[in-house]
Scaffold this active site. Sequence first.
Site, PDB file in Angstrom:
ATOM      1  N   ASP A   1      -0.887  -4.893   1.305  1.00 22.60           N
ATOM      2  CA  ASP A   1      -0.969  -5.369  -0.238  1.00 22.60           C
ATOM      3  C   ASP A   1      -1.996  -4.194  -1.107  1.00 22.60           C
ATOM      4  OD1 ASP A   1      -1.261  -6.955  -2.337  1.00 22.60           O
ATOM      5  OD2 ASP A   1      -2.506  -8.455  -1.666  1.00 22.60           O
TER       6      ASP A   1
ATOM      7  N   TYR B   1      -2.824 -13.893   5.365  1.00 22.67           N
ATOM      8  CA  TYR B   1      -1.955 -14.476   4.119  1.00 22.67           C
ATOM      9  C   TYR B   1      -1.112 -15.783   4.493  1.00 22.67           C
ATOM     10  CZ  TYR B   1      -2.878 -10.356   1.189  1.00 22.67           C
ATOM     11  OH  TYR B   1      -3.597  -9.430   0.592  1.00 22.67           O
TER      12      TYR B   1
ATOM     13  N   ASP C   1      -9.306   2.366   6.256  1.00 23.32           N
ATOM     14  CA  ASP C   1     -10.446   2.776   5.377  1.00 23.32           C
ATOM     15  C   ASP C   1     -10.138   4.486   5.089  1.00 23.32           C
ATOM     16  OD1 ASP C   1     -11.037   3.270   8.093  1.00 23.32           O
ATOM     17  OD2 ASP C   1     -13.273   2.890   7.799  1.00 23.32           O
TER      18      ASP C   1
ATOM     19  N   LYS D   1      -6.926  -1.329  11.722  1.00 25.64           N
ATOM     20  CA  LYS D   1      -8.410  -1.254  12.005  1.00 25.64           C
ATOM     21  C   LYS D   1      -8.748  -1.306  13.397  1.00 25.64           C
ATOM     22  CE  LYS D   1     -12.533  -0.839  10.318  1.00 25.64           C
ATOM     23  NZ  LYS D   1     -13.087   0.372   9.616  1.00 25.64           N
TER      24      LYS D   1
ATOM     25  N   ASP E   1      -0.925  -1.197  -3.913  1.00 24.79           N
ATOM     26  CA  ASP E   1      -1.678  -0.996  -5.267  1.00 24.79           C
ATOM     27  C   ASP E   1      -1.989   0.458  -5.296  1.00 24.79           C
ATOM     28  OD1 ASP E   1      -0.760  -3.790  -5.883  1.00 24.79           O
ATOM     29  OD2 ASP E   1      -2.617  -4.102  -6.819  1.00 24.79           O
TER      30      ASP E   1
HETATM   31  C1  IPM Z   1       2.058  -8.758  -4.095  1.00 24.53           C
HETATM   32  C2  IPM Z   1       1.172  -9.814  -4.696  1.00 24.53           C
HETATM   33  C3  IPM Z   1       1.285 -11.122  -3.877  1.00 24.53           C
HETATM   34  C4  IPM Z   1       0.657 -10.625  -2.424  1.00 24.53           C
HETATM   35  C5  IPM Z   1       0.698 -12.286  -4.372  1.00 24.53           C
HETATM   36  C6  IPM Z   1       0.721 -12.681  -5.849  1.00 24.53           C
HETATM   37  C7  IPM Z   1       0.597 -13.363  -3.522  1.00 24.53           C
HETATM   38  O1  IPM Z   1      -0.171  -9.415  -4.921  1.00 24.53           O
HETATM   39  O2  IPM Z   1       3.395  -8.960  -3.964  1.00 24.53           O
HETATM   40  O3  IPM Z   1       1.419  -7.624  -3.715  1.00 24.53           O
HETATM   41  O4  IPM Z   1      -0.483 -10.482  -2.152  1.00 24.53           O
HETATM   42  O5  IPM Z   1       1.736 -10.239  -1.567  1.00 24.53           O
HETATM   43 MN    MN Z   2      -0.551  -7.220  -4.060  1.00 26.97          MN
END
Ligand code: IPM
Ligand code: MN
Length: 366
Positions: A251, A146, A227, A195, A255
């Site tokens: 990231d 990133y 994975d 990985k 989620d």
């Molecule tokens: C998070 C979000 C951010 C990231 C985006 C909005 C840049 O998805 O905080 O997880 O990927 O870090």
């Molecule tokens: Mn995110």
Amino acid sequence: MNMNIVCIPGDGIGPEVVAEAKKVLEKAASVYGHEINFEDILMGGASIDVHGVPLTEEAIATAKAADAVLMGSIGGNTQTSPWYKLPPEKRPEAGLLKIRKALNLFANLRPAVLYEELAAACPLKTEISEKGFDMMIMRELTGGLYFGERKTFEEDGELKAIDTLTYSESEIRRIAVKGFDIARKRRQKVTSVDKANVLDSSRLWRKVVEEVAKDYPDVTLEHMLVDNCAMQLVKNPAQFDVILTENMFGDILSDEASMVTGSIGMLASASLNDTKFGLYEPSGGSAPDIAGKGIANPIATILSASMMLRYTFDLDKEADAIDNAVKKVLTEGYRTIDIMPQDEEGKKKVKQVGTKEMGDLICERL
Ligand code: IPM
Ligand code: MN
């Protein structure tokens, strides 16, 4: 104690949920005898609309001067919002990446806990969810893909794009140290996710994590390929204590972990540097589809405020009080729409409330 807190209400449901977290912080401060000064700054779409950029230098300076930052969420609908017609470096997300870098917030803590009261919302099979789980995802937040060099260019008559994934030993070491420190206060287990069967950056990650582990003989270290980890999170989430991983893997995995808890509306997060300073925000997004409707779940933001009291201000008693007030409200059967049971029988046993009402109920129980 006197606390200087900068708030970033941001976009979408951000302003609604931040308002509730502020209310809870104010109530906790009055109960326990603290003073809070709040100041707002603009970030994301809200800043683009006023300043044409997602984060100004003045806003960064204001955040830097505070003790901590409480954030709602930023961004809009990427298909329809005019913000996404702007060049990438002027879009809402660029503001978030910029503040993370500017404040050196390299350690992102994302707890994923299955609340007993919400076990019915967990999408996993009962034989898996009944074991419960309580993990802390430690995501490296200012390096890797990133923040690497990127470009799109033409070669041999077609477009090519490059993103670079770079990590230095020191970047890996500092997040690993934080991960092991936190594991020590929990169940003494670190799962380092990489990985390493393919990537050099992962092989370096593994080497440095192993070096750091030598200083923590009381903490068990295991390595897991990313994975496999994605699979293990749905197969046996109870095995995890601290998951330590690089930016993009964290990231994605965070989620996934949030989804197995049943609702992203419950998950707090903290982004820390090597001082006591931190930026605290819910793990969920700006949810533009429900913005302004008064139905968003403020609990993730309220729990983020509790993390702020714990990690920045060392106010464990106050943080526990907020966490317990949240649990109490859930036990009493109050639910925002995202954590409502799906079956008719279950629905009868609980009461659906809106954003403000949820905030008020939590305040009353402090
Ligand atoms: C998070 C979000 C951010 C990231 C985006 C909005 C840049 O998805 O905080 O997880 O990927 O870090
Ligand atoms: Mn995110």
